[in-house]
Scaffold this active site. Structure first.
Site, PDB file in Angstrom:
ATOM      1  N   ASN A   9       0.867  -1.181   0.000  1.00 59.86           N
ATOM      2  CA  ASN A   9       0.000   0.000   0.000  1.00 59.86           C
ATOM      3  C   ASN A   9       0.901   1.227   0.000  1.00 59.86           C
ATOM      4  O   ASN A   9       1.517   1.546   1.012  1.00 59.86           O
ATOM      5  CB  ASN A   9      -0.894  -0.036   1.253  1.00 59.86           C
ATOM      6  CG  ASN A   9      -1.697   1.249   1.427  1.00 59.86           C
ATOM      7  OD1 ASN A   9      -1.777   2.077   0.517  1.00 59.86           O
ATOM      8  ND2 ASN A   9      -2.286   1.423   2.597  1.00 59.86           N
ATOM      9  N   LYS A  11       0.148   4.294  -0.161  1.00 55.31           N
ATOM     10  CA  LYS A  11      -0.442   5.490   0.454  1.00 55.31           C
ATOM     11  C   LYS A  11      -0.183   6.697  -0.471  1.00 55.31           C
ATOM     12  O   LYS A  11      -0.157   6.528  -1.684  1.00 55.31           O
ATOM     13  CB  LYS A  11       0.078   5.678   1.880  1.00 55.31           C
ATOM     14  CG  LYS A  11      -0.064   4.379   2.698  1.00 55.31           C
ATOM     15  CD  LYS A  11       0.188   4.538   4.153  1.00 55.31           C
ATOM     16  CE  LYS A  11       0.037   3.180   4.839  1.00 55.31           C
ATOM     17  NZ  LYS A  11       0.147   3.264   6.286  1.00 55.31           N
ATOM     18  N   HIS A  95      -9.335   1.151   5.387  1.00 57.27           N
ATOM     19  CA  HIS A  95      -7.994   1.326   5.953  1.00 57.27           C
ATOM     20  C   HIS A  95      -8.076   2.264   7.160  1.00 57.27           C
ATOM     21  O   HIS A  95      -8.888   3.188   7.179  1.00 57.27           O
ATOM     22  CB  HIS A  95      -7.038   1.896   4.898  1.00 57.27           C
ATOM     23  CG  HIS A  95      -5.614   1.858   5.375  1.00 57.27           C
ATOM     24  ND1 HIS A  95      -5.091   2.844   6.184  1.00 57.27           N
ATOM     25  CD2 HIS A  95      -4.643   0.938   5.205  1.00 57.27           C
ATOM     26  CE1 HIS A  95      -3.831   2.528   6.465  1.00 57.27           C
ATOM     27  NE2 HIS A  95      -3.536   1.370   5.885  1.00 57.27           N
ATOM     28  N   GLU A  97      -6.397   4.692   8.056  1.00 59.39           N
ATOM     29  CA  GLU A  97      -6.273   6.129   7.765  1.00 59.39           C
ATOM     30  C   GLU A  97      -7.581   6.685   7.217  1.00 59.39           C
ATOM     31  O   GLU A  97      -7.919   7.849   7.439  1.00 59.39           O
ATOM     32  CB  GLU A  97      -5.091   6.357   6.817  1.00 59.39           C
ATOM     33  CG  GLU A  97      -3.767   6.196   7.579  1.00 59.39           C
ATOM     34  CD  GLU A  97      -2.670   5.489   6.811  1.00 59.39           C
ATOM     35  OE1 GLU A  97      -2.682   5.528   5.577  1.00 59.39           O
ATOM     36  OE2 GLU A  97      -1.795   4.891   7.475  1.00 59.39           O
ATOM     37  N   GLU A 167      -4.931  -4.788  10.715  1.00 61.17           N
ATOM     38  CA  GLU A 167      -3.893  -3.772  10.873  1.00 61.17           C
ATOM     39  C   GLU A 167      -4.129  -3.020  12.178  1.00 61.17           C
ATOM     40  O   GLU A 167      -4.924  -2.064  12.219  1.00 61.17           O
ATOM     41  CB  GLU A 167      -3.936  -2.778   9.705  1.00 61.17           C
ATOM     42  CG  GLU A 167      -3.626  -3.398   8.362  1.00 61.17           C
ATOM     43  CD  GLU A 167      -3.099  -2.363   7.376  1.00 61.17           C
ATOM     44  OE1 GLU A 167      -2.053  -2.620   6.779  1.00 61.17           O
ATOM     45  OE2 GLU A 167      -3.716  -1.290   7.219  1.00 61.17           O
ATOM     46  N   GLY A 173       3.064   2.298  10.728  1.00 56.79           N
ATOM     47  CA  GLY A 173       4.021   3.393  10.560  1.00 56.79           C
ATOM     48  C   GLY A 173       4.784   3.744  11.822  1.00 56.79           C
ATOM     49  O   GLY A 173       5.424   4.787  11.897  1.00 56.79           O
ATOM     50  N   SER A 213       3.953  -2.081  10.189  1.00 55.09           N
ATOM     51  CA  SER A 213       5.415  -2.156  10.346  1.00 55.09           C
ATOM     52  C   SER A 213       5.997  -3.504   9.944  1.00 55.09           C
ATOM     53  O   SER A 213       6.921  -4.011  10.571  1.00 55.09           O
ATOM     54  CB  SER A 213       5.811  -1.793  11.786  1.00 55.09           C
ATOM     55  OG  SER A 213       5.411  -0.468  12.083  1.00 55.09           O
TER      56      SER A 213
HETATM   57  P1  13P Z   1       3.428   0.437   7.546  1.00 54.51           P
HETATM   58  O1  13P Z   1       3.923  -0.863   6.945  1.00 54.51           O
HETATM   59  O2  13P Z   1       4.144   1.639   7.036  1.00 54.51           O
HETATM   60  O3  13P Z   1       3.360   0.350   9.037  1.00 54.51           O
HETATM   61  O4  13P Z   1       1.896   0.624   7.039  1.00 54.51           O
HETATM   62  C1  13P Z   1       1.009  -0.423   7.180  1.00 54.51           C
HETATM   63  C2  13P Z   1      -0.231  -0.095   6.440  1.00 54.51           C
HETATM   64  O5  13P Z   1      -0.989   0.764   6.834  1.00 54.51           O
HETATM   65  C3  13P Z   1      -0.505  -0.831   5.199  1.00 54.51           C
HETATM   66  O6  13P Z   1      -1.807  -0.616   4.748  1.00 54.51           O
END
Ligand code: 13P
Length: 251
Positions: A9, A11, A95, A97, A167, A173, A213
């Site tokens: 992903n 983002k 997601h 976010e 997640e 992150g 992560s």
């Molecule tokens: P990270 O791998 O940067 O922690 O992000 C995970 C994520 O949100 C994937 O959709």
């Protein structure tokens, strides 16, 4: 054992040139490994070009979001059918976010799942608890609500086109990956919920990815956990040197 599903992903990262360089590097290597499924999720504006660049490659392309409505006066939104039109085969829905930065709730997320499946897209439905929810002992309650609500009205026959991504918000992150035990507990719980909602066979066949992560140095440990069928990778999916070792993890 389900075929591992490793997805990147992106983002809101990468520009056009970096995106193309990344998929060219991935495409050159992914064809050599046929025992995993791989997908990338570029920003909307690069979907068309990335889909073309990956034509003939086993790497699938997905979008990071879609509108719950099919078409009409929804300024700034992108329809699921438009995503399919430019070569996307999947879409991420719910997601963290989208839930926490943009305030998307379970009802909207469920409508998006229906609209996406209706447009012929496969869906990755994301669920996960915040640190406060975990620390107050509400992890199971939160992911159960998100899973049940997100799949409300989705027929058993459509579940072959749905992947679940667990997640934990506190792991995204942050560098604080869930331990194998933490991931295993929630994945097993989600699989149990799928069995209750559908059937044992749907529960067994539905892939449940872990996200938060994931890196080259922890992917093998996470993938070894029963009920972890793949990874949804953010930061480490942005460069070939960090994503290729994830795709090529040794189980
Ligand atoms: P990270 O791998 O940067 O922690 O992000 C995970 C994520 O949100 C994937 O959709």
């Amino acid at each position: 054992m389900n075929t591992p599903f490793l997805a990147g992903n992106w983002k809101m990262n990468l520009d056009r040139r970096a995106a193309l360089e990344l998929v060219e590097a991935l495409a050159g290597r992914v064809g050599e490994r046929r025992d995993v499924d791989v997908a990338v999720f570029p920003p909307f504006v690069y979907l068309d070009e990335i889909s073309r660049a990956l034509m003939g490659s086993p790497i699938r392309v997905g979008a990071q979001n879609c509108c719950d409505e099919e078409s009409g006066a929804f300024t700034g939104e992108v329809a699921a059918s438009m995503l399919a039109d430019v070569g996307a085969e999947l879409v991420l829905i719910g997601h963290s976010e989208r839930r926490h930065v943009y305030g998307e709730g379970d009802e909207l997320i469920c409508r998006k799942v229906h609209t996406a499946l209706g447009a012929g897209l496969d869906v990755i439905l994301c669920v996960g608890e915040t640190i406060d929810e975990r620390e107050s002992g509400r992890t199971e309650q939160v992911v159960a609500t998100q899973l049940r609500a997100g799949l409300e009205g989705i027929a058993e026959g459509d579940m072959a086109r749905v992947t679940i991504a667990y997640e934990p918000v506190w792991a995204i992150g942050t560098g604080h990956t869930a331990t194998a035990a933490q991931a295993g507990e929630v994945h097993a719980y989600l699989r149990g919920l799928l069995e209750g909602l559908y059937s044992e066979s749907v529960a067994a066949a539905t892939r449940i990815q872990y996200g938060g992560s994931v890196k080259a140095d922890n992917v093998a440990e996470l993938m070894a956990v029963t009920d972890v069928d793949g990874a949804l990778v953010g930061g480490a999916s942005l460069k070939p040197e960090s994503f290729l070792p994830i795709i090529e993890f040794q189980g």
